[in-house]
Motif scaffolding. Sequence first.
Motif, short mmCIF file in Angstrom:
data_model
loop_
_atom_site.label_atom_id
_atom_site.label_comp_id
_atom_site.label_asym_id
_atom_site.label_seq_id
_atom_site.Cartn_x
_atom_site.Cartn_y
_atom_site.Cartn_z
N GLU A 1 0.83 -1.21 0.00
CA GLU A 1 0.00 0.00 0.00
C GLU A 1 0.86 1.25 0.00
OE1 GLU A 1 -2.70 -0.12 3.21
OE2 GLU A 1 -3.74 -1.92 2.54
N VAL A 2 1.93 1.25 0.79
CA VAL A 2 2.87 2.37 0.85
C VAL A 2 4.25 1.81 0.54
CG1 VAL A 2 3.87 4.18 2.27
CG2 VAL A 2 1.48 3.53 2.60
N THR A 3 4.84 2.22 -0.57
CA THR A 3 6.14 1.68 -0.98
C THR A 3 7.27 2.50 -0.37
OG1 THR A 3 6.14 3.01 -3.00
CG2 THR A 3 5.24 0.78 -3.14
N VAL A 4 8.33 1.81 -0.02
CA VAL A 4 9.52 2.40 0.57
C VAL A 4 10.74 1.88 -0.19
CG1 VAL A 4 10.98 2.56 2.62
CG2 VAL A 4 8.49 2.64 2.85
N THR A 5 11.62 2.78 -0.59
CA THR A 5 12.89 2.37 -1.17
C THR A 5 13.96 2.42 -0.09
OG1 THR A 5 12.27 3.26 -3.34
CG2 THR A 5 14.61 2.85 -2.95
N VAL A 6 14.67 1.31 0.11
CA VAL A 6 15.69 1.24 1.16
C VAL A 6 17.02 0.80 0.56
CG1 VAL A 6 15.01 -1.13 1.76
CG2 VAL A 6 16.29 0.25 3.39
N THR A 7 18.08 1.47 1.00
CA THR A 7 19.44 1.12 0.62
C THR A 7 20.23 0.83 1.88
OG1 THR A 7 19.27 2.60 -1.29
CG2 THR A 7 21.47 1.82 -0.69
N LEU A 8 20.88 -0.33 1.94
CA LEU A 8 21.69 -0.70 3.09
C LEU A 8 23.13 -0.27 2.87
CD1 LEU A 8 19.13 -2.53 3.31
CD2 LEU A 8 20.60 -4.27 4.37
N LEU A 9 23.74 0.34 3.89
CA LEU A 9 25.11 0.83 3.81
C LEU A 9 25.90 0.31 5.00
CD1 LEU A 9 24.17 4.55 3.04
CD2 LEU A 9 24.74 2.79 1.37
N ASP A 10 27.14 -0.07 4.78
CA ASP A 10 27.99 -0.58 5.86
C ASP A 10 28.15 0.50 6.93
OD1 ASP A 10 29.78 -1.89 7.45
OD2 ASP A 10 31.47 -1.73 6.08
N SER A 11 27.90 0.13 8.20
CA SER A 11 27.97 1.11 9.28
C SER A 11 29.29 1.05 10.05
CB SER A 11 26.80 0.91 10.26
OG SER A 11 26.97 -0.29 11.00
N ASN A 12 30.18 0.13 9.70
CA ASN A 12 31.52 0.08 10.29
C ASN A 12 31.45 -0.10 11.81
OD1 ASN A 12 34.37 0.18 10.10
ND2 ASN A 12 34.38 2.33 10.67
N CYS B 1 30.10 -3.52 13.54
CA CYS B 1 30.43 -4.92 13.82
C CYS B 1 30.06 -5.72 12.58
CB CYS B 1 29.68 -5.42 15.06
SG CYS B 1 27.91 -5.61 14.84
N PRO B 2 30.45 -6.98 12.48
CA PRO B 2 30.12 -7.77 11.29
C PRO B 2 28.62 -7.78 11.01
CG PRO B 2 31.76 -8.92 12.59
CD PRO B 2 31.33 -7.74 13.41
N GLY B 3 28.25 -7.40 9.80
CA GLY B 3 26.85 -7.41 9.38
C GLY B 3 26.07 -6.15 9.69
N SER B 4 26.67 -5.22 10.41
CA SER B 4 25.92 -4.01 10.80
C SER B 4 25.76 -3.08 9.60
CB SER B 4 26.64 -3.28 11.94
OG SER B 4 27.90 -2.82 11.52
N VAL B 5 24.61 -2.43 9.52
CA VAL B 5 24.31 -1.55 8.39
C VAL B 5 23.56 -0.30 8.84
CG1 VAL B 5 24.27 -3.35 6.61
CG2 VAL B 5 22.18 -2.83 7.90
N MET B 6 23.65 0.73 8.01
CA MET B 6 22.78 1.90 8.09
C MET B 6 21.66 1.70 7.06
SD MET B 6 25.51 5.08 8.39
CE MET B 6 26.41 4.71 6.87
N PHE B 7 20.53 2.36 7.28
CA PHE B 7 19.41 2.27 6.34
C PHE B 7 19.10 3.66 5.78
CE2 PHE B 7 18.54 -1.23 9.37
CZ PHE B 7 18.55 -2.29 8.47
N LEU B 8 19.07 3.75 4.46
CA LEU B 8 18.64 4.97 3.78
C LEU B 8 17.25 4.72 3.23
CD1 LEU B 8 19.42 7.84 2.74
CD2 LEU B 8 20.16 6.74 0.62
N PHE B 9 16.24 5.38 3.83
CA PHE B 9 14.84 5.19 3.44
C PHE B 9 14.38 6.37 2.58
CE2 PHE B 9 15.08 3.12 7.70
CZ PHE B 9 14.84 1.81 7.29
N GLU B 10 13.66 6.04 1.52
CA GLU B 10 13.08 7.08 0.64
C GLU B 10 11.63 6.73 0.35
OE1 GLU B 10 16.16 8.37 -2.56
OE2 GLU B 10 16.68 6.30 -2.04
N GLY B 11 10.79 7.76 0.38
CA GLY B 11 9.37 7.54 0.10
C GLY B 11 8.62 8.85 0.14
N ALA B 12 7.29 8.77 0.24
CA ALA B 12 6.46 9.97 0.30
C ALA B 12 6.76 10.80 1.54
CB ALA B 12 4.98 9.59 0.28
#
Length: 464
Positions: free
Chosen positions: A83-94, A96-107
């Motif tokens: 119903e509500v779409t979100v574009t997300v991009t995962l970025l390395d957060s430096n 611990c292993p596997g940790s990420v930042m989230f870049l969310f884009e939408g309305a």
Amino acid sequence: MSGTVIPGTPIAVDFWSVRRAGGARLFFLSHLHSDHTVGLSSTWSRPLYCSPLTARLLHRRLQVPTHWIRPLEVGQSHVLGEEVTVTVTLLDSNHCPGSVMFLFEGAFGTILYTGDFRYTSTMQGEPALRGRRIDRLYLDNTHCHPHRSLPSRQCATRQAAHVIRTHPRHQVVIGVYSLGKETLLVDLAVEFRTWVVVSPWRLEQMRLLELPDVFTAEEGAGWIRAVDVTEIRWDTLVSWNTLQPTIAILPTGRPVKVTHPNIHLVPYSDHSSFSELCEFVKWLKPCSVIPIVKGGMCQAYFQEYLSSAPQALPDLKIPKPLQESVQQQSKRKGQGPLCLLKRAAQHSVPRGVVFEPPEKLTEEPEEFMGVKVLQQNYCDSACCPKEGCTCHMGKEKGKEELSGEQPGVARAASAVSQAPASSEHFPTGFAEQYLLTPLNVLKQNSSRTFDRLVEDFFRRGEAS
């Protein structure tokens, strides 16, 4: 708990209480530290988005069913939601292993959620962030204070190596969490050419993380050991030193009380220092900064770095119940506000003004007669056919539809409050006076006050 339900979006990050998640429909896990997984267990039954490395650990550590784990590739954009779409991009957060930042884009605009992260200048080369306008920055504020200065992790590693060199005949025990500080262990193993002894379950995890082969579970194979951070305390140091000389290294950027002279603090942190946070915010220039760690007030430190551009406001789709209400209102478009005033006037009893359902407004149209709104030149012939009504003073304008946004309404409210009510129309006079009064004035009156006003009004009508 370091979790957030982002207002005005369907997004929850590191937040695992569905009952308290409100309208959140998309759940994201930044990394596997325990303070970010409170409430996450084998009973979880919704799609969960994380990095591929975190996904590999998640089922093993918390027994979350694999069919609910949805790994997303780091560095790529993914469109989620129905119903509500979100574009997300995962970025390395430096962090611990596997940790990420989230870049969310939408309305709702563009939101960067750092999770736990250690800033480095190389992040400025990230294509997804370069030149990007950030409306809301959710920032890891663990060390957000001018007094929390920290060296780089490379410098802290050299400090740990110096402590080891000054104790050449000692066993070395390093306290770490279940995940994180692996790079420190690898660097020290390479530096001193020794195995790092770990528990069997940690060895399995090191292999799952595909780290260099410097770890072993064989006791005595190396003179550096990695143990859980909770084991670094006074009684264990006493016990270890009865067997052989032992020192403990506690790599942390947090203030810690040392309970034994053989415990050595090293300012090795996986969180950004205060100066690094300032550099990051200054480069990113977000419209606003929101601290992730609850109770932290760090916005004042970054005020000068914020963008002056107006921040995007949430703009989600209208919920279904509200859409149906709008449709119902459009069906009764021909019934003007004057009819609503008359209907409200008929129910001006001590329990207050009651608006009937819209379908009842069309049952008896002949009753809606004689409604007089002072200083209005609008006329609705279906609701106000009475001769002499002030509405008929401008028949040419009578075809116009009365709108709730007309400036004449405010003037009418003032006039109604000053003019005496007609004895012939005293019920409608009260409805006009009440419904056209500004909302901020109505809020000042309790229901009991309103009831008294109704009774006084009808008492004046009977007396006249």
